[in-house]
Write an enzyme that holds these catalytic residues in place. Structure first.
Site: not given
Ligand code: AMP
Length: 289
Positions: A33, A36-37, A151, A154, A187
């Site tokens: 995490l 962003g998360h 994303d 997505q 990540s």
């Molecule tokens: P992930 O762990 O990469 O699957 O991401 C989980 C959620 O966090 C997804 O909805 C991503 O779009 C969101 N996410 C990842 N990076 C960011 C970021 N820099 N800013 C905002 N949301 C993010």
């Protein structure tokens, strides 16, 4: 915050929360995490009710086994960050809980939305995403689910799945959180070398420049700004980061993700670039002024 690992326990806790009159906000993640998360978790918290965060590195959405193997994992750290950001329940199942022996079902969104861009360069990726998100929605049964605009494709695919399958959940987008130099948090950023981290600044630079380029293309009364912009951005990448390899730099309709020629209103600039062995994706909306 309670940590749960089984589908039965998360269902039980969610039922309990509902019985107390809470709505359920859900933030699915693959862990490792970052801000962003955490911003999505805080956004969910601010909307009220009980906040469930899942941490699950979903094997079926990785088209490259090496990428899956190298994916950073640190559940103890993730749990501490979730709690600090205001999560009530952390759901971190083992792969065998999600995909038990003999598992055979898939949820697919077909068509250009999953075939273009990421879908083209990562075959099968979105099939893994829609299948796991549908399963997680069935397990958690949230009222609201939060997905990052980082994303973008997505987010559109999940919205389409929810619409087409009449899933009783509202998909809530969250803005992209960036490092001070503009690099979108991810990540995968921890896998960049010091040198690669410096080079990675070219990605937000391209996206910021795209708006200026659209402004000058409009002043010059060009009508096919989409292809012109794409070419300018490609040249800019080649001159600023000659050893970076772009999977794509595209100027598309933000909803359909089809290439746009004339930008009459707004467009999405979206890029996927390999820098220093790490694949970075990012995007930005540009507007005709
Ligand atoms: P992930 O762990 O990469 O699957 O991401 C989980 C959620 O966090 C997804 O909805 C991503 O779009 C969101 N996410 C990842 N990076 C960011 C970021 N820099 N800013 C905002 N949301 C993010």
């Amino acid at each position: 915050m309670e940590k749960l690992t089984t589908v039965g326990s998360v269902r039980f806790k969610v039922r309990e929360a509902r019985a107390q009159g809470h709505t359920i906000g859900f933030v699915p993640t693959m862990g490792a995490l970052h801000e962003g998360h955490l911003s999505l978790i805080r956004q969910a918290k601010a909307d009220g009710g009980t906040v469930v965060v899942s941490v699950f590195v979903n094997p079926t959405q990785f088209n490259d086994p090496k990428d899956l193997e190298k994916y950073p994992r640190d559940l103890a750290r993730d749990a501490a960050l979730c709690e600090e950001a205001g999560a009530d329940l952390l759901f971190a199942p083992e792969a065998s809980e999600v995909y038990p022996e003999g598992y055979a079902a898939k949820v697919l969104v077909e068509g250009p939305l999953t075939r273009l861009l990421e879908g083209y360069f990562r075959p099968g990726h979105f099939d893994g995403v829609t299948t796991v998100v549908a399963k997680l929605f069935n397990m958690v049964q949230p009222d609201r689910a939060y997905f990052g605009e980082k994303d973008w494709q997505q987010l559109q695919v999940v919205k389409k799945m929810v619409r087409d399958l009449d899933m009783p959940v509202t998909v809530v987008p969250g803005p992209t959180v960036r490092e001070p130099d503009g690099l979108a948090m991810s990540s995968r950023n921890v896998r960049l070398s010091e040198e690669g981290r410096k080079k990675a600044k070219v990605v937000p630079y391209l996206l910021d420049t795209a708006q200026d380029l659209l402004d000058s293309a409009s002043r010059e009364m060009l009508t096919d700004q989409g292809p012109v912009l794409r070419q300018w951005l490609m040249t800019l990448l080649e001159s600023n980061a000659p050893d970076a390899k772009a999977d794509y730099i595209a100027v598309v309709d933000p909803d359909t993700l089809f290439d746009v020629d004339e930008i009459t209103d707004r467009a999405l600039v979206t890029v996927a670039v390999h820098i220093d062995g790490v694949r970075l994706i990012d995007n930005r909306i540009i507007v005709r002024r």
